[in-house]
Write an enzyme that holds these catalytic residues in place. Structure first.
Site: not given
Ligand code: HMG
Ligand code: MG
Length: 312
Positions: A24-25, A217, A219, A250, A259
């Protein structure tokens, strides 16, 4: 030498759970799309090397993280009924609905300690994101699904700079109060140092959240991840996140690199006489294989030291 000489040190746990985040990450930041079959093979190899918890993918909006748009396919290829756990990232109800029917048993929500990263990563304020998670945790828990909560930017933020420890504790507490069973403290951009880690864990302890409910966690952007891990172990933490080979980053925090490498972690843990259940040689083989798939060298120092040599 293919293994460290084990020497115990007082005050450290006998056993540590390594929470593998490579699929994933590790992969979410790769721009060239990795086929789902390769991702599944990566996860299978990690399991064969002894990893027991492997974060498999993310059910996020595909436009945001195209690399993990094949989440359904990857998860469908896994046996979700056995002893191994395959958590997936889920930000909202749409994400939960996508994976519940597939038989998922572990999800992770992911909040931010800072407003800027909450906006960049989740398109919401910190409070708005917590409100988004609330029904997700409620529905998942009612379905018997275990929920982990991440807090990102715990030790520093590329846009906001220093992050007050109290601010991190407030967000972490809010996620636990939603019903998360474990909180993983993310050093998203790798800037933490050991004293900061000790102080962070002490602040959580003072707020009634002990190390048994926490994971770390790190990095490794600034080369501090192992030192920080040792500080966390000294504070009683026994779950450590890591990514095979040290791949990752990220997409929403440009300064984030990979990481803590699982191999580097395992070398240190085995050197301290701490049990992990992980076969280091099999893990190294997996990371070398994955690097071949990605067409880039393995960041892990332990892999670099051991992989090219057939004998010493
Ligand atoms: P948004 O654009 O605000 O979404 O994104 P929305 O709620 O306004 O919805 C818009 C459209 O997207 C809709 O479709 C939804 O159905 C669709 P429409 O009705 O317009 O056709 N949609 C989805 N489709 C599929 N799966 C979904 C989904 N959600 C909405 N789940 C959202 C908001 C949260 C979805 C977006 O910002 C997002 O996906 N963010 C994810 C970012 C991400 O993955 N970042 C990396 C992971 S975090 C990380 O790496 C840190 C970590 O490792 C810890 C660390 O290191 O600190 C964990
Ligand atoms: Mg991370």
């Amino acid at each position: 030498m293919r293994a460290p000489q084990p020497v115990r040190r007082d005050g450290l746990p006998d056993q540590v759970t390594v929470y593998e985040v490579g699929p994933r990450d590790g992969l979410q930041n790769e721009s060239a799309i990795v086929p789902a079959t390769v991702k599944s093979a990566f996860i299978e190899r990690l399991a064969a090397a002894g990893l027991r918890t492997i974060e498999a993918t993310s059910f996020v909006r595909p436009e945001w993280v195209p690399q993990l748009a094949d989440a359904e396919e990857v998860l469908s290829g896994l046996d979700l009924t056995g002893d191994l756990r395959y958590p997936v990232l889920v930000p909202n109800m749409r994400g939960l609905d996508r994976c519940l029917d597939l038989g998922v048993r572990d999800i992770a929500i992911f909040g931010s300690a800072t407003e800027t990263f909450a906006q960049r990563n989740l398109n919401r304020s910190v409070a708005g994101a917590i409100a988004m998670f609330e029904p997700v945790v409620a529905k998942a828990s009612a379905a018997g699904v275990r929920v982990r909560g991440y807090v990102s930017m715990c030790f520093g933020d590329p846009w906001e700079g220093d992050v007050p420890i109290g601010q991190v504790v407030t967000v972490g507490k809010a996620l636990l109060e939603l019903g998360c069973d474990q909180l993983s403290l993310g050093d998203t951009i790798g800037v933490a140092t050991p004293g900061h880690v000790t102080a962070m864990l002490a602040a959580f302890g003072a707020a009634g959240i002990g190390p048994d409910r926490l994971a770390v966690h790190f990095h490794d952007t600034y080369g501090q991840a192992l030192a920080n891990t040792l500080a966390a172990l000294e504070s009683g933490v026994t779950t450590v996140d890591a990514s095979a080979g040290g791949i990752g980053g990220c997409p929403f925090a440009g300064s984030a690199t990979g990481n803590l490498a699982t191999e580097d972690l395992v070398w240190m843990l085995h050197g301290l006489g701490i049990t992990t259940g992980i076969d280091l040689a099999a893990l190294i083989e997996t990371s070398v294989w994955m690097a071949g798939q990605l067409g880039r060298p393995v960041p892990s120092r332990v892999v670099q030291a051991l992989a090219p040599k057939s004998e010493e």
